[in-house]
Motif scaffolding. Structure first.
Motif, PDB file in Angstrom:
ATOM      1  N   ALA A  12      17.656   0.225  22.874  1.00 32.78           N
ATOM      2  CA  ALA A  12      18.313  -0.793  22.049  1.00 32.78           C
ATOM      3  C   ALA A  12      17.904  -0.649  20.593  1.00 32.78           C
ATOM      4  CB  ALA A  12      17.939  -2.188  22.553  1.00 32.78           C
ATOM      5  N   THR A  13      18.761  -1.125  19.705  1.00 33.88           N
ATOM      6  CA  THR A  13      18.464  -1.103  18.278  1.00 33.88           C
ATOM      7  C   THR A  13      18.245  -2.519  17.758  1.00 33.88           C
ATOM      8  OG1 THR A  13      20.774  -1.314  17.589  1.00 33.88           O
ATOM      9  CG2 THR A  13      19.949   0.928  18.019  1.00 33.88           C
ATOM     10  N   ALA A 211       2.655  -9.991  19.695  1.00 34.00           N
ATOM     11  CA  ALA A 211       2.409  -8.631  19.220  1.00 34.00           C
ATOM     12  C   ALA A 211       3.434  -7.692  19.835  1.00 34.00           C
ATOM     13  CB  ALA A 211       0.998  -8.190  19.596  1.00 34.00           C
ATOM     14  N   VAL A 212       3.752  -6.631  19.112  1.00 34.90           N
ATOM     15  CA  VAL A 212       4.735  -5.664  19.621  1.00 34.90           C
ATOM     16  C   VAL A 212       4.239  -4.240  19.399  1.00 34.90           C
ATOM     17  CG1 VAL A 212       6.652  -7.232  19.132  1.00 34.90           C
ATOM     18  CG2 VAL A 212       6.067  -5.465  17.472  1.00 34.90           C
ATOM     19  N   THR A 248      12.169  -4.034  19.277  1.00 34.96           N
ATOM     20  CA  THR A 248      11.200  -4.896  19.941  1.00 34.96           C
ATOM     21  C   THR A 248      10.690  -5.971  18.990  1.00 34.96           C
ATOM     22  OG1 THR A 248      10.563  -3.080  21.408  1.00 34.96           O
ATOM     23  CG2 THR A 248       9.065  -4.944  21.277  1.00 34.96           C
ATOM     24  N   THR A 249      10.525  -5.613  17.720  1.00 40.87           N
ATOM     25  CA  THR A 249      10.182  -6.619  16.712  1.00 40.87           C
ATOM     26  C   THR A 249      11.241  -7.709  16.654  1.00 40.87           C
ATOM     27  OG1 THR A 249       8.953  -5.025  15.365  1.00 40.87           O
ATOM     28  CG2 THR A 249       9.788  -6.987  14.245  1.00 40.87           C
ATOM     29  N   GLU A 267       6.696  -4.354  24.516  1.00 41.26           N
ATOM     30  CA  GLU A 267       7.116  -2.982  24.247  1.00 41.26           C
ATOM     31  C   GLU A 267       8.463  -2.763  24.931  1.00 41.26           C
ATOM     32  OE1 GLU A 267       4.317  -0.157  25.829  1.00 41.26           O
ATOM     33  OE2 GLU A 267       4.584  -0.821  27.903  1.00 41.26           O
ATOM     34  N   ASP A 268       9.274  -1.887  24.352  1.00 41.30           N
ATOM     35  CA  ASP A 268      10.598  -1.605  24.901  1.00 41.30           C
ATOM     36  C   ASP A 268      11.381  -2.885  25.177  1.00 41.30           C
ATOM     37  OD1 ASP A 268      10.148   1.106  24.730  1.00 41.30           O
ATOM     38  OD2 ASP A 268       9.493   1.314  26.809  1.00 41.30           O
ATOM     39  N   CYS A 269      11.265  -3.843  24.271  1.00 40.76           N
ATOM     40  CA  CYS A 269      12.054  -5.080  24.281  1.00 40.76           C
ATOM     41  C   CYS A 269      11.731  -6.020  25.436  1.00 40.76           C
ATOM     42  CB  CYS A 269      13.556  -4.751  24.281  1.00 40.76           C
ATOM     43  SG  CYS A 269      14.099  -3.885  22.796  1.00 40.76           S
ATOM     44  N   ALA A 270      10.536  -5.916  25.987  1.00 39.60           N
ATOM     45  CA  ALA A 270      10.109  -6.809  27.063  1.00 39.60           C
ATOM     46  C   ALA A 270       8.596  -6.940  27.029  1.00 39.60           C
ATOM     47  CB  ALA A 270      10.559  -6.279  28.421  1.00 39.60           C
TER      48      ALA A 270
END
Length: 317
Positions: A12-13, A211-212, A248-249, A267-270
């Motif tokens: 994802a972007t 945190a990401v 992810t941010t 991380e990785d959007c989760a």
């Protein structure tokens, strides 16, 4: 407690995550917003209608980034000087802020610096720039964040946190031999611990922090990176474009799944899987060390950070 997931995955972007969000009236501060994932975070927030300020060390680079954002979104970012290696300057920056702040994105940071470098106070440079400067900034912006009534802080950590917890007995490498990856690792662990304690202390004021781990990108911040982290096999799982790294941010900043949720590592959007502290250090494997989420360590780090910032400024000896 189950891990939090979102509809987005590793590819994802930032624009994907921002799609459908109307951020008109939202004020955001992005540190390190002149390049890499920070620039893409600022761009996607601007495209969604937010009023974005980018805090940068290099004002010329910041102006170029703002013009680039304006060319692609129609909204220029405000550019302000901000050097996170100077916590006193970060506090002064915060003191000048006026009005509410809805999103604080702590993206600026140094990678593994090959040789030991110290600040004017005698502090190790990476710990100062990656943690103490952002700590000073966020603490100074507390009232602005509280005024937003639902503010989110995103602390950009790194898979480098797998290399080291915060070594409280010798944070600044005054007795142990300097190692760039241990220094980088503890500073990135500190970023995650900040999110844990900021949420504990400030959630009553409507402030949440997460945190990401954005993922590995070819960005100027990696100029000190050694051959070890340039190995394509090690980076294959996490290599992303800057727009993907910023996703992810953006999840931590905008996704409803994390509304009212703090103290997590994404991380990785989760939300990331926990990893035992005694497991072999393999950042490419992903996950989050338990030492980066330890509430006792988070509280100790907060108190130590306050003590350091309260010291009179002296030149390094």
């Amino acid at each position: 407690m189950s891990r939090i997931s979102t509809p987005y995955g590793p590819a994802a972007t930032a624009d994907d995550v921002a799609a459908g969000h109307d951020l008109t009236g939202t004020r955001a501060l992005v540190t390190g917003g002149a390049s890499g994932a920070g620039l893409e975070t600022a761009r996607s927030l601007s495209a969604a209608g937010a009023e974005v300020t980018i805090g940068v060390r290099d004002l010329d680079a910041g102006r170029v980034a703002s013009a680039d954002i304006a060319a692609t979104t129609g909204r220029a970012a405000v550019v302000e000087h901000l050097d996170l290696a100077d916590p006193v300057g970060a506090q002064e920056f915060a003191a000048r802020w006026r009005g509410p702040l809805h999103l604080l994105i702590n993206d600026a940071g140094l990678p593994a610096v090959p040789e030991l470098q110290r600040t004017a106070e005698g502090w190790e440079l990476q710990f100062t720039a990656n943690h103490l400067g952002h700590f000073a900034l966020a603490r100074g912006l507390h009232d602005a964040l509280a005024a937003a009534r639902g503010a989110r802080i995103v602390a950009v950590s790194s898979s480098a946190h797998h290399f080291s917890p915060v070594v409280f007995d010798d944070i600044h490498f005054e007795r142990r031999p300097y190692d760039p990856w241990l220094a980088c690792g503890q500073s990135k662990t500190a970023c995650a611990l900040f999110a844990v304690e900021a949420t504990r202390r400030w959630s009553g004021a409507g402030i949440q922090a997460n945190a990401v781990m954005p993922g590995a990108i070819a960005a100027p911040q990696q100029r000190h990176a050694g051959q070890e982290v340039q190995d394509e096999r090690a980076l294959a799982r996490t290599r992303k474009t800057p727009q993907q790294a910023a996703a992810t941010t953006m999840v931590a900043a905008l996704s409803p799944e994390f509304a009212g949720i703090g103290g997590r590592y994404l991380e990785d959007c989760a939300e990331a899987e926990p990893v035992a502290d005694d497991a072999d250090p393999d950042p490419a494997a992903g996950g989050v060390r338990r030492w980066a989420l330890d509430p006792a360590a988070a509280g100790r780090l907060w108190e130590l950070s306050e003590q350091l910032l309260a010291q009179p400024r002296t030149a390094a000896g």
